[in-house]
Design a protein around this motif. Sequence first.
Motif, short mmCIF file in Angstrom:
data_model
loop_
_atom_site.label_atom_id
_atom_site.label_comp_id
_atom_site.label_asym_id
_atom_site.label_seq_id
_atom_site.Cartn_x
_atom_site.Cartn_y
_atom_site.Cartn_z
N VAL A 68 9.40 -13.06 -8.46
CA VAL A 68 9.84 -11.66 -8.31
C VAL A 68 9.10 -10.78 -9.33
N LEU A 69 8.99 -11.27 -10.55
CA LEU A 69 8.34 -10.49 -11.62
C LEU A 69 6.86 -10.24 -11.34
N LYS A 70 6.24 -11.15 -10.60
CA LYS A 70 4.82 -11.00 -10.25
C LYS A 70 4.56 -9.74 -9.42
N ILE A 71 5.54 -9.39 -8.57
CA ILE A 71 5.33 -8.24 -7.67
C ILE A 71 6.09 -6.99 -8.13
N LEU A 72 6.75 -7.07 -9.29
CA LEU A 72 7.62 -5.99 -9.76
C LEU A 72 6.89 -4.65 -9.86
N THR A 73 5.75 -4.62 -10.56
CA THR A 73 5.02 -3.36 -10.75
C THR A 73 4.54 -2.80 -9.41
N GLN A 74 4.00 -3.66 -8.57
CA GLN A 74 3.50 -3.23 -7.26
C GLN A 74 4.62 -2.61 -6.41
N VAL A 75 5.79 -3.25 -6.43
CA VAL A 75 6.93 -2.74 -5.63
C VAL A 75 7.40 -1.40 -6.17
N ASN A 76 7.53 -1.28 -7.50
CA ASN A 76 8.01 -0.02 -8.10
C ASN A 76 7.06 1.14 -7.82
N LYS A 97 18.46 8.51 3.48
CA LYS A 97 17.23 8.67 2.69
C LYS A 97 16.72 7.32 2.20
N ASN A 98 17.63 6.50 1.69
CA ASN A 98 17.24 5.17 1.20
C ASN A 98 16.73 4.31 2.35
N CYS A 99 17.36 4.46 3.50
CA CYS A 99 16.94 3.74 4.71
C CYS A 99 15.49 4.09 5.06
N GLN A 100 15.18 5.37 5.02
CA GLN A 100 13.83 5.84 5.35
C GLN A 100 12.80 5.36 4.33
N ILE A 101 13.17 5.42 3.04
CA ILE A 101 12.25 5.00 1.97
C ILE A 101 11.97 3.50 2.07
N LEU A 102 13.02 2.71 2.28
CA LEU A 102 12.83 1.25 2.38
C LEU A 102 11.93 0.89 3.56
N THR A 103 12.11 1.61 4.68
CA THR A 103 11.26 1.36 5.86
C THR A 103 9.80 1.65 5.54
N MET A 104 9.55 2.79 4.91
CA MET A 104 8.18 3.16 4.53
C MET A 104 7.60 2.14 3.55
N MET A 105 8.41 1.72 2.59
CA MET A 105 7.95 0.78 1.56
C MET A 105 7.60 -0.58 2.17
N LEU A 106 8.48 -1.09 3.03
CA LEU A 106 8.22 -2.41 3.63
C LEU A 106 7.00 -2.37 4.55
N ARG A 107 6.77 -1.23 5.19
CA ARG A 107 5.56 -1.10 6.03
C ARG A 107 4.30 -1.12 5.19
N GLU A 108 4.39 -0.58 3.96
CA GLU A 108 3.25 -0.63 3.05
C GLU A 108 2.90 -2.08 2.69
N PHE A 109 3.93 -2.93 2.71
CA PHE A 109 3.71 -4.36 2.45
C PHE A 109 3.42 -5.13 3.75
N LYS A 144 15.96 -4.61 -7.93
CA LYS A 144 16.54 -4.94 -6.63
C LYS A 144 15.51 -4.92 -5.49
N ASP A 145 14.65 -3.90 -5.46
CA ASP A 145 13.66 -3.80 -4.38
C ASP A 145 12.65 -4.95 -4.43
N SER A 146 12.32 -5.41 -5.63
CA SER A 146 11.39 -6.54 -5.76
C SER A 146 12.01 -7.82 -5.21
N TYR A 147 13.29 -8.00 -5.48
CA TYR A 147 14.00 -9.15 -4.90
C TYR A 147 14.00 -9.06 -3.38
N LEU A 148 14.19 -7.86 -2.84
CA LEU A 148 14.21 -7.67 -1.39
C LEU A 148 12.86 -8.04 -0.77
N VAL A 149 11.78 -7.55 -1.36
CA VAL A 149 10.44 -7.84 -0.84
C VAL A 149 10.14 -9.34 -0.91
N HIS A 150 10.47 -9.94 -2.04
CA HIS A 150 10.22 -11.39 -2.19
C HIS A 150 11.06 -12.20 -1.19
N LEU A 151 12.28 -11.76 -0.96
CA LEU A 151 13.18 -12.43 -0.03
C LEU A 151 12.60 -12.42 1.39
#
Length: 453
Positions: free
Chosen positions: A381-389, A259-271, A231-238
């Motif tokens: 989506v599969l191209k970025i799967l490992t990086q997102v996880n 908690k999920n809100c905070q994690i997603l914010t941190m993750m998207l900022r990494e990208f 799901k997170d990989s789809y979100l990043v690709h989207l």
Amino acid sequence: MAVFTSLGLSEWLVRQCSQMGINKATPVQENCIPAILEGRDCMGCAKTGSGKTAAFVLPVLQKLSEDPYGIFCLVLTPTRELAYQIAEQFRVLGKPLGLRDCIIVGGMDMVTQALELSKKPHVVVATPGRLADHIRSCKTFNLQKIQFLILDEADRLLEQGCSDFTKDLEVILGVVPSKRQTLLFSATLTDTLQELQTIAMNKPFFWESKSEVRTVDELDQRYILTPEKVKDSYLVHLIQKFEDENSDWSIIIFTNTCKNCQILTMMLREFKFPAISLHSMMKQKQRFANLAKFKSNVFKILIATDVASRGLDIPTVQVVINHNTPGLPKIYIHRVGRTARAGRNGVSITLVTQYDIHLINGIEEQIQTKLKEFPLEEKDVLKILTQVNVTRRQCEIKLESTDFDEKKQINKRKQMILEGKDPDMEKNEKETKKITKRKLKEMKTGHGKKGQK
């Protein structure tokens, strides 16, 4: 759509509307404003983004202009952000009157608020909890002369399952005069709302949008079927897709926990995405600051819990993404209503996992619309799967080191103490229930200590 002059509004109010670019009344305004001006109680139920706030602000301002005194109007709303938005609309439309408003919400200094209340503002916009606290502890203001009691997002305020709101409302209703106009507005109709006569007694006027569809025609509603772990990989690709295809874009992403809100914010900022968060674990000043940065396009992405799903009007939002499928259709309706407002176009995309199919079926049945699949290339989506996880796991570890869960527990204990509850008693009750349940299970299976002997 009718022009405002035909609804009985004064010329100065029509001019104020025109300055804001509002020249024609929406159906909820066209039907409810005349009834309110006649002095009747009113309940308006219409789609999100259909102009419900102006439907009560305009007639209240007209009545206020005829007899300006004391605390004239009290507006109750479920969220702090929405309280500020409503107050702003009163302020802008009521500028020729020299309108004085007061916002009473949690997270702000109570002494300062008490001083503002004692100055008898014309309009008080409040969340029920904080106003009830003032009523219990302070006698420097009086609500006995108010002419209007307004419940915005009334279904949420009157929800029987929400005991905190119910208790606070009882306190407030105990100090407001019985002779008043009561106005209730909401985007979704509930059984509780239909019991209007318990609150409104003055020749109540009821108006509900005739359309069975609870979302606007300008909203393009889509879904993406995705396995839970991808799901997170789809979100990043989207987001990458929207960033590449649109120079002027703005997105709200809704998720289910702080908690999920905070994690997603941190993750998207990494990208390197311009993301900012909004949830109830944040301090109030930070919430307002983040919302202001998103509104002014300093940040293009707002990741939020349902604290942002009610009533917020941010014209620049083109896309709403549901990171989780909402458990109730009305939550979906409020979330996707943050885009395609006031005749503008917008897109909503819901990430649907294998566990959410029944939820989507319930949503489609309620809104009388079939969601269409949003086209995405799975190979991208599969191209970025490992990086997102990997990035997500790193963000989870980083957040755990900040004692985020511990802070949540501390905040919960503080809230319980403020409500006069004993947090340790609740904890002991939970432990007792667990022990009792375990002993009953042992007795049934014969695996307890006696059974072993």
